[in-house]
Motif scaffolding. Structure first.
Motif, PDB file in Angstrom:
ATOM      1  N   GLY A 276       0.796  -1.212   0.000  1.00 40.56           N
ATOM      2  CA  GLY A 276       0.000   0.000   0.000  1.00 40.56           C
ATOM      3  C   GLY A 276       0.830   1.263   0.000  1.00 40.56           C
ATOM      4  O   GLY A 276       0.276   2.365   0.046  1.00 40.56           O
ATOM      5  N   HIS A 277       2.162   1.123  -0.074  1.00 41.85           N
ATOM      6  CA  HIS A 277       3.041   2.288  -0.014  1.00 41.85           C
ATOM      7  C   HIS A 277       4.069   2.333  -1.149  1.00 41.85           C
ATOM      8  O   HIS A 277       4.825   3.295  -1.222  1.00 41.85           O
ATOM      9  N   VAL A 278       4.113   1.323  -1.993  1.00 38.82           N
ATOM     10  CA  VAL A 278       5.048   1.354  -3.120  1.00 38.82           C
ATOM     11  C   VAL A 278       4.625   2.479  -4.064  1.00 38.82           C
ATOM     12  O   VAL A 278       3.432   2.726  -4.269  1.00 38.82           O
ATOM     13  N   ARG A 279       5.591   3.164  -4.657  1.00 40.02           N
ATOM     14  CA  ARG A 279       5.297   4.431  -5.311  1.00 40.02           C
ATOM     15  C   ARG A 279       4.562   4.315  -6.643  1.00 40.02           C
ATOM     16  O   ARG A 279       4.138   5.341  -7.187  1.00 40.02           O
ATOM     17  N   ASP A 280       4.395   3.109  -7.156  1.00 42.20           N
ATOM     18  CA  ASP A 280       3.492   3.006  -8.307  1.00 42.20           C
ATOM     19  C   ASP A 280       2.077   3.419  -7.922  1.00 42.20           C
ATOM     20  O   ASP A 280       1.275   3.792  -8.775  1.00 42.20           O
ATOM     21  N   LEU A 281       1.770   3.393  -6.610  1.00 49.15           N
ATOM     22  CA  LEU A 281       0.451   3.839  -6.148  1.00 49.15           C
ATOM     23  C   LEU A 281       0.193   5.286  -6.556  1.00 49.15           C
ATOM     24  O   LEU A 281      -0.917   5.636  -6.970  1.00 49.15           O
ATOM     25  N   ARG A 282       1.204   6.143  -6.451  1.00 52.50           N
ATOM     26  CA  ARG A 282       1.048   7.544  -6.846  1.00 52.50           C
ATOM     27  C   ARG A 282       0.662   7.658  -8.316  1.00 52.50           C
ATOM     28  O   ARG A 282      -0.192   8.456  -8.697  1.00 52.50           O
ATOM     29  N   VAL A 283       1.352   6.873  -9.124  1.00 55.87           N
ATOM     30  CA  VAL A 283       1.117   6.942 -10.568  1.00 55.87           C
ATOM     31  C   VAL A 283      -0.266   6.413 -10.910  1.00 55.87           C
ATOM     32  O   VAL A 283      -1.011   7.022 -11.694  1.00 55.87           O
ATOM     33  N   ARG A 284      -0.625   5.287 -10.331  1.00 57.95           N
ATOM     34  CA  ARG A 284      -1.966   4.731 -10.560  1.00 57.95           C
ATOM     35  C   ARG A 284      -3.043   5.742 -10.145  1.00 57.95           C
ATOM     36  O   ARG A 284      -4.040   5.932 -10.856  1.00 57.95           O
ATOM     37  N   TRP A 285      -2.847   6.375  -8.983  1.00 60.30           N
ATOM     38  CA  TRP A 285      -3.828   7.339  -8.478  1.00 60.30           C
ATOM     39  C   TRP A 285      -3.985   8.498  -9.452  1.00 60.30           C
ATOM     40  O   TRP A 285      -5.112   8.888  -9.795  1.00 60.30           O
ATOM     41  N   ALA A 286      -2.870   9.043  -9.910  1.00 56.30           N
ATOM     42  CA  ALA A 286      -2.943  10.158 -10.857  1.00 56.30           C
ATOM     43  C   ALA A 286      -3.642   9.751 -12.145  1.00 56.30           C
ATOM     44  O   ALA A 286      -4.478  10.500 -12.688  1.00 56.30           O
ATOM     45  N   LEU A 287      -3.341   8.571 -12.643  1.00 57.59           N
ATOM     46  CA  LEU A 287      -3.987   8.107 -13.876  1.00 57.59           C
ATOM     47  C   LEU A 287      -5.483   7.895 -13.665  1.00 57.59           C
ATOM     48  O   LEU A 287      -6.288   8.189 -14.558  1.00 57.59           O
ATOM     49  N   GLU A 288      -5.852   7.387 -12.490  1.00 53.29           N
ATOM     50  CA  GLU A 288      -7.276   7.206 -12.196  1.00 53.29           C
ATOM     51  C   GLU A 288      -7.988   8.553 -12.108  1.00 53.29           C
ATOM     52  O   GLU A 288      -9.104   8.715 -12.630  1.00 53.29           O
ATOM     53  N   GLU A 289      -7.369   9.527 -11.447  1.00 50.38           N
ATOM     54  CA  GLU A 289      -7.972  10.864 -11.349  1.00 50.38           C
ATOM     55  C   GLU A 289      -8.111  11.496 -12.727  1.00 50.38           C
ATOM     56  O   GLU A 289      -9.109  12.173 -13.015  1.00 50.38           O
ATOM     57  N   ALA A 290      -7.118  11.286 -13.580  1.00 52.77           N
ATOM     58  CA  ALA A 290      -7.131  11.874 -14.917  1.00 52.77           C
ATOM     59  C   ALA A 290      -8.087  11.153 -15.862  1.00 52.77           C
ATOM     60  O   ALA A 290      -8.472  11.711 -16.898  1.00 52.77           O
TER      61      ALA A 290
END
Length: 223
Positions: free
Chosen positions: A20-34
């Motif tokens: 739940g903390h690996v940094r691909d989470l940031r990228v996935r989140w941004a792509l989901e928001e976009a």
């Protein structure tokens, strides 16, 4: 970017403290928001240091983002590239964009390093007595930064106007702050809770955690 072929690299499994903390989470989140569709290239532990991955990520880290065959690395750079392509993650006003960029760099350069030092002390320093002696000093440094963030945030729901990529980076860093340091900073606790309640975050987190659950058994057998 919405019509591009996008592929995020992600580990198939990590130990519990990192889930739940690996940094691909940031990228996935941004792509989901976009609202940008993407694929996930799942990498087994150990393969990140092999030549094929080192060609696209010189340090053998996760994540990378492939955009129509061209690869980017470093989560902050990837997030900014996504944000530039999405009205959902950046304001139109140039001055406001500059403030967002400043907060992205603040999260990565001012806040994340001392927070990461605390994690290193807790998880990776084998001399626990030495770690215990060092923690108060590092914790004080983290608290000092957090208190300035409280002032800057004030009573705003987001750090700059509406929700932006800066909130993604700040939230993912704040999620790594130990609970005892956030306990006396309710506005930051609420800030994290507000943003992690967003559907895009929940979808991104579920995607990462599902991979770990699906692949846990093979690592348990190997151990």
């Amino acid at each position: 970017m919405k019509d591009s072929q996008l592929t995020v690299t992600a580990y198939d499994w990590v130990p519990g403290f990192a889930q739940g903390h690996v940094r691909d989470l940031r990228v996935r989140w941004a792509l989901e928001e976009a609202g940008f569709p993407y694929d996930v290239e799942v990498m087994a532990q150990g393969t990140q240091k092999k030549p094929a991955h080192l060609k696209r990520q010189p340090f053998g880290q996760i994540p990378t983002l492939e955009i129509d065959g061209q690869t980017m690395f470093e989560s902050g750079a990837i997030l900014w590239r996504i944000a530039e392509a999405s009205a959902a993650l950046l304001p139109d006003d140039a001055a406001a964009r500059d403030r967002v960029l400043s907060w992205v760099f603040c999260a990565l350069n001012t806040l994340e390093p001392p927070v990461g030092m605390l994690a290193t002390l807790e998880l990776f320093v084998s001399d626990k007595d030495a770690a215990a002696r060092l923690r108060p000093e590092i914790a004080a440094a983290v608290t000092g930064v957090l208190e300035r963030l409280v002032v800057a945030l004030g009573d705003k729901p987001h750090i700059v106007g509406h929700f932006t990529v800066a909130d993604i980076v700040l939230t993912t860093v704040l999620r790594d702050v130990p609970d005892d340091l956030l306990a006396d900073l309710p506005s930051l606790r609420a800030y994290v809770d507000r943003h992690t309640a967003r559907p895009a975050f929940q979808t991104a987190l579920a995607g990462q955690m599902t991979l770990f659950a699906e692949n846990a058994a093979k690592y348990e057998r190997a151990g």
